[in-house]
Design an enzyme around this catalytic site. Structure first.
Site, PDB file in Angstrom:
ATOM      1  N   ASP A 464     -13.290  12.543  21.803  1.00  0.00           N
ATOM      2  CA  ASP A 464     -14.715  12.200  21.793  1.00  0.00           C
ATOM      3  C   ASP A 464     -14.947  10.770  21.304  1.00  0.00           C
ATOM      4  O   ASP A 464     -14.048  10.123  20.735  1.00  0.00           O
ATOM      5  CB  ASP A 464     -15.451  13.205  20.885  1.00  0.00           C
ATOM      6  CG  ASP A 464     -16.847  13.512  21.383  1.00  0.00           C
ATOM      7  OD1 ASP A 464     -17.443  12.673  22.070  1.00  0.00           O
ATOM      8  OD2 ASP A 464     -17.364  14.604  21.051  1.00  0.00           O
ATOM      9  N   ASP A 532     -23.453  16.634  27.607  1.00  0.00           N
ATOM     10  CA  ASP A 532     -23.633  17.613  26.534  1.00  0.00           C
ATOM     11  C   ASP A 532     -24.627  18.692  26.925  1.00  0.00           C
ATOM     12  O   ASP A 532     -24.837  19.633  26.168  1.00  0.00           O
ATOM     13  CB  ASP A 532     -24.110  16.926  25.247  1.00  0.00           C
ATOM     14  CG  ASP A 532     -22.928  16.529  24.377  1.00  0.00           C
ATOM     15  OD1 ASP A 532     -21.785  16.845  24.757  1.00  0.00           O
ATOM     16  OD2 ASP A 532     -23.146  15.905  23.331  1.00  0.00           O
TER      17      ASP A 532
HETATM   18  C1  GLA Z   1     -20.242  15.307  20.930  1.00  0.00           C
HETATM   19  C2  GLA Z   1     -19.694  16.062  22.116  1.00  0.00           C
HETATM   20  C3  GLA Z   1     -19.993  17.537  21.969  1.00  0.00           C
HETATM   21  C4  GLA Z   1     -19.380  18.031  20.699  1.00  0.00           C
HETATM   22  C5  GLA Z   1     -19.896  17.219  19.518  1.00  0.00           C
HETATM   23  C6  GLA Z   1     -19.179  17.581  18.242  1.00  0.00           C
HETATM   24  O1  GLA Z   1     -21.624  15.310  20.927  1.00  0.00           O
HETATM   25  O2  GLA Z   1     -20.218  15.566  23.300  1.00  0.00           O
HETATM   26  O3  GLA Z   1     -19.493  18.260  23.080  1.00  0.00           O
HETATM   27  O4  GLA Z   1     -17.982  17.961  20.781  1.00  0.00           O
HETATM   28  O5  GLA Z   1     -19.725  15.837  19.737  1.00  0.00           O
HETATM   29  O6  GLA Z   1     -19.653  16.859  17.182  1.00  0.00           O
END
Ligand code: GLA
Length: 734
Positions: A464, A532
Site C-alpha cells: 500500500d 477502496d
Molecule cells: C488503504 C487501502 C485499504 C486498506 C487500508 C488499510 O486505504 O486502500 O484497502 O488496506 O489502507 O489501512
C-alpha cells in the site's frame, strides 16, 4: 539479433506488426515520423518515394523558411514552437540543443519484436541519447530513451534536465480526446472533449500517478466508441510524477496535426547530469487501434499476457480482512472469519492493516514491521496455521514506504523521513514518507519484509501507499534535493530484489485503492487494487476503465457488505457477487456474520468463479456501445472463440426501459452458440412482467442462437431493475 546498421541518408526505417506500421525517414538532421497507424503493407521503392514526397507540408507565409517537420525529438532547432522533446540547461545556458542523428540500427528480439535504435548527439549540451522504438507482437509501440552526458560544462556545471518527452505526431482526424481523472474511491473517471489549439497538459505531482491519473491519454476520430473509431493513445509506465500532453498548434506538427506525448514530470534540479552520468526515461507505450477502445485494450492485454511472469496460475479466490474487521485484530474473530472463508471456497486469506507493532489505529506503527506482541502474543501463527490447515494461501498487508511519527522507526531515525531541513511537510493520513533511497532505510525495510516472508512463508503481499509525496526532498551532501525520481527507482529496486529472492511471491499494488496503477509497477505486481470502494455501482465504472490498460486477471474485485462503507449505497448480494466475478475475485466482508442463505449463495458463486476463471482470465474483453448510459453489456470472449461470458447490467433507472435489439460484440456471426443464464447465486430483479422469450429459454436449460443473430441483428435484453446484473454463459456449438 542485429539486422542492419542503416546510414543517415539511406532511406526509411519501417516497423510492422499486428496491423500497425511505424515509419521513420532518416533524411535530415533527425529522423522524422512519416507514419504511425495502420499497416501500409510492404513498401516498394515507389511507395517510399511517395511517402517522402508527401511528408512535406506547404510552407506558410510568416513562418520558418523551410518546410516544417516533426522529428522524433522535436525542438526549436527544427522550427517546432510547441513543447520540446528535451528541455534543460547548463547554469542557465545551453538551453537550445541541436540534436542530430549519429547512427541507427534495427534489431529483432527473441519474442519477435523489432526495434529501431537511434543514437542522437548534441554538441551544445554535450548530451548523447539512445532512442529505441520497439513494435511488439501486439502492435504496441514502446519508446525507451536515455541520456548520457559526454562532457563537463563550464566550471564542471551539470546539465539540469527539466524534461525528456516521448512524443509522436497524430493526424487531423484524431480530434477527440479521452483521458481520466478521479479521487479516492472514484478512480478512472473518464473525461472527453474535442481540444482546440493549445496544450492539454496533465502534470501529476503526487509522487505517484494518483487517483486522478490520466492513466491513458487517447486521441481519436470523432465519436469513437468501444467498437469503432481510430485511436492513438499513450501510457507512461512510471509510478512517480508523470506528465501527459496533447498539443495542437495552428501550424500543425510537420505533416501532421498534433502531438501526443508523455514523460516523467521532473522537479526543478531533480536530475543533474555530470560527465558520464545517465538518465533513463520511463518507458512510454504508444498504442494505435482502428477497432475502437476495445481494440486498444486488446493490444495492451496481449502485450501484458505475453510477459514471462504474467500471472498464469488460477487466480485464487481471496478474502481480505480490511472491511471485515478493520483494526479489530481479535484472534478468535479472525479465526472464525478464516474458517467461514474456507467453507465458502476462499483460497487465499490476506491479513490487512493492523497486525504490526502499535497499530491500533491509522495514526501509529508504520515503519515498525514487527508482529504486535500484545495482540498477537504467539505471532501470527494462530491464524496462519489455520489458513494452511484449510489449504489456503496467506497474504499480508504492508505499507513499506511510509512512517508514522508515532513509531520506533521515526523516533530512532527521524533523518530517514523525506522532509525539508526546516521541518516536516504537512502530514496526510497522519503519516510521512520514508526516504527509500537512503541505503540504511532501504536495507531495514527490505530485511524486515524478508524476515516476515521467510517466517510465515508469505504467498502474497498487499503493498500500500497511502499519501501523496509533498515537499518530498532528501538530504544529500548538505542539500535538500527533490526525491521522487530516486524514491521511485528505489521502490522498483526493492520490489525487484524481493521478487528475485522470492520468485513465487505475488504482490498487489494499492495506493488507497487505485492511486498507483501503471505498467511500471505492474511489471512487478500480479494484482492491483482498483479502488477502496466495494460499492458495485462504482466498481462497474471503475473496472470498465481499468480494463482499458490491464486485463481482468490482474484486477482485484471484492464482495463487500450490503451497505457499502464508502458510499452508504445498499445493493443486493447477487449484484455484488456478479460484479466481483469478472475480475480476480475476492471477498471483503465479515463472513462470520453472514446468514446461512447468503453463505450458500457465496459458495455457489465461488464454484462458478472457479469454473469460469480460466476464460475470464485469458479472454478478450468486449464492450457494447449503448445509447442508454445506465446500462452495460460487457463480455469476455475466449481467444479460441469457443466460450464467452457476458454481463448485462443496469446501474440506475432511465427513461429508456427497453431499447430493443442490442448487438453482442466480439462473437463470430458464422458460429452458433448455446446461451444460458448463470444465476446460481441469485436471479437479478426485473421490472418486466415477462422476460424476452429467448431469455426464458436461456434460463430453462439454454437456447441455441446463431452468431449472426447475437452479433449482427442483436437481441432484446431483459428489463432489469436498477443495480442488477444478469450473466450469460455462451458455448460455441458450431
Ligand atoms: C488503504 C487501502 C485499504 C486498506 C487500508 C488499510 O486505504 O486502500 O484497502 O488496506 O489502507 O489501512
Amino acid at each position: 539479433m542485429e539486422i542492419a546498421a542503416v546510414t543517415v541518408d539511406s532511406s526509411f526505417l519501417v516497423l510492422r506488426a499486428a496491423g500497425v506500421a511505424f515509419i521513420l525517414d532518416l533524411a535530415g538532421n533527425l529522423p522524422r515520423v512519416v507514419h504511425w497507424g495502420a499497416d501500409l503493407g510492404p513498401l516498394d521503392d515507389d511507395a517510399v518515394s511517395a511517402l517522402r514526397l508527401t511528408a512535406v507540408p506547404s510552407s506558410s507565409n510568416y513562418a520558418i523558411d523551410e518546410p516544417r517537420t516533426f522529428p522524433v525529438w522535436p525542438t526549436e532547432h527544427d522550427g517546432w514552437a510547441g513543447t520540446p522533446a528535451i528541455s534543460g540547461h547548463i547554469g542557465g545556458g545551453a538551453s537550445t540543443p541541436r540534436p542530430r542523428l549519429r547512427g541507427s540500427s534495427r534489431s529483432v528480439d527473441a519474442n519477435g519484436a523489432s526495434s529501431i535504435r537511434l543514437e542522437v548527439i548534441d554538441d551544445i549540451t554535450g548530451l548523447s541519447a539512445d532512442l529505441t522504438y520497439t513494435l511488439d507482437q501486439a502492435g504496441v509501440l514502446v519508446v525507451d530513451m536515455s541520456l548520457t552526458r559526454g562532457v563537463d560544462g563550464l566550471d564542471g556545471a551539470p546539465y539540469v534536465l527539466d524534461a525528456l518527452r516521448a512524443m509522436l505526431p497524430v493526424p487531423d482526424r484524431a480530434s477527440e480526446l479521452l483521458d481520466f481523472t478521479g479521487g479516492w474511491a472514484h478512480e478512472r473517471s473518464a473525461q472527453r472533449f474535442a481540444p482546440g489549439h493549445g496544450t492539454h497538459l496533465r502534470r501529476g505531482r503526487r509522487g505517484k500517478p494518483g487517483h486522478d491519473s490520466p492513466f491513458l491519454m487517447a486521441l481519436g476520430t470523432a465519436g469513437f466508441g468501444f467498437r469503432d473509431g481510430e485511436l492513438w493513445a499513450v501510457h507512461l509506465a512510471w509510478s512517480g510524477d508523470t506528465e501527459y500532453l496533447a498539443e495542437r498548434l495552428p501550424e500543425g506538427a510537420g505533416a501532421f496535426s498534433a502531438a501526443l506525448g508523455a514523460s516523467e514530470a521532473l522537479r526543478g534540479g531533480e536530475v543533474l547530469l555530470h560527465k558520464g552520468e545517465r538518465y533513463e526515461a520511463p518507458r512510454a507505450m504508444f498504442v494505435w487501434s482502428d477497432a475502437g477502445l476495445d481494440g486498444l485494450a486488446d493490444r495492451l492485454h496481449r502485450r501484458l499476457r505475453s510477459r514471462a511472469r504474467h500471472p498464469s496460475s488460477p487466480r485464487p479466490l481471496t478474502l481480505n480482512t480490511w472491511e471485515a474487521v478493520y483494526f479489530d485484530h481479535d484472534i478468535p474473530r479472525l479465526r472464525r472469519l478464516a474458517q467461514t472463508a474456507a467453507d465458502v471456497g476462499v483460497e487465499r486469506l490476506v491479513l490487512d492493516d493492523g497486525w504490526f507493532h502499535g497499530r491500533r489505529h491509522d495514526g501509529a506503527g508504520l515503519g515498525d514491521w514487527y508482529v504486535d506482541a500484545e495482540i498477537w502474543p504467539d505471532g501470527l501463527w494462530p491464524l496462519v496455521d489455520l489458513v494452511r490447515e484449510r489449504g489456503m494461501q496467506f497474504g499480508l498487508w504492508v505499507e513499506p514506504e511510509m512512517v508514522s511519527p508515532d513509531s520506533d522507526l521515526a523516533r530512532e531515525h527521524p533523518e530517514w523521513l523525506l522532509s525539508p531541513r526546516e521541518g516536516l511537510p504537512i502530514s496526510a493520513r497522519r503519516q510521512y514518507v520514508l526516504d527509500l533511497a537512503h541505503p540504511e532505510a532501504y536495507a531495514t525495510v527490505r530485511d524486515r519484509l524478508s524476515v516476515l516472508i521467510d517466517e510465515y512463508k508469505i504467498d502474497f503481499v498487499k503493498w500500500d501507499h497511502n499519501r501523496d509525496l509533498l515537499e518530498a526532498v532528501a538530504h544529500r551532501e548538505g542539500v535538500d534535493r527533490p526525491a521522487v525520481h530516486a524514491q521511485t527507482r528505489a521502490l522498483y529496486r526493492l520490489l525487484d530484489e524481493l521478487r528475485l529472492r522470492y520468485p513465487a511471491l505475488e504482490i498487489e499494488t494499492c495506493a488507497g485503492g487505485g492511486g498507483r496503477i501503471d505498467l511500471g509497477i505492474l511489471d512487478r505486481a500480479e494484482r492491483l487494487w482498483a479502488s477502496d470502494t466495494n460499492d458495485p455501482v462504482e466498481r462497474v465504472r471503475i473496472e470498465r476503465w481499468t480494463r482499458m490498460l490491464v486485463p481482468p486477471e490482474m484486477i482485484g474485485s471484492h464482495l463487500g457488505t450490503d451497505r457499502a462503507h464508502t458510499t452508504s449505497r445498499t445493493t443486493d448480494l447477487a449484484f455484488r457477487l456478479t460484479t466481483a466475478l469478472t475480475a480476480h475475485a475476492g471477498i471483503e466482508m465479515d463472513l462470520s456474520r453472514a446468514t446461512t442463505s447468503d453463505l450458500d449463495a457465496i459458495r455457489r458463486w465461488s464454484a462458478v468463479y472457479r469454473e469460469l476463471r480460466g476464460l475470464i482470465h485469458s479472454g478478450r474483453v468486449v464492450n457494447a456501445d449503448l445509447s442508454d448510459a445506465s446500462t452495460r453489456l460487457t463480455g469476455i470472449v475466449g481467444q479460441d472463440g469457443a466460450r464467452a461470458v457476458f454481463t448485462w447490467t443496469r446501474l440506475t433507472s432511465s427513461p429508456e426501459r427497453d431499447v430493443g435489439r442490442i448487438r453482442w460484440p466480439g462473437l463470430d456471426p458464422g458460429a452458433r452458440y448455446r446461451v444460458r443464464t448463470r444465476e446460481e447465486w441469485g436471479r437479478p430483479a426485473s421490472t418486466a412482467v415477462m422476460d424476452p422469450p429467448w431469455v426464458q429459454d436461456a434460463r430453462d436449460g439454454g437456447v441455441d442462437l446463431p452468431g449472426a443473430v447475437l452479433a449482427v441483428a442483436g437481441v432484446p435484453m431483459p428489463e432489469l431493475s436498477p443495480q442488477q446484473s444478469a450473466v450469460f454463459d455462451l458455448r460455441r456449438i458450431i
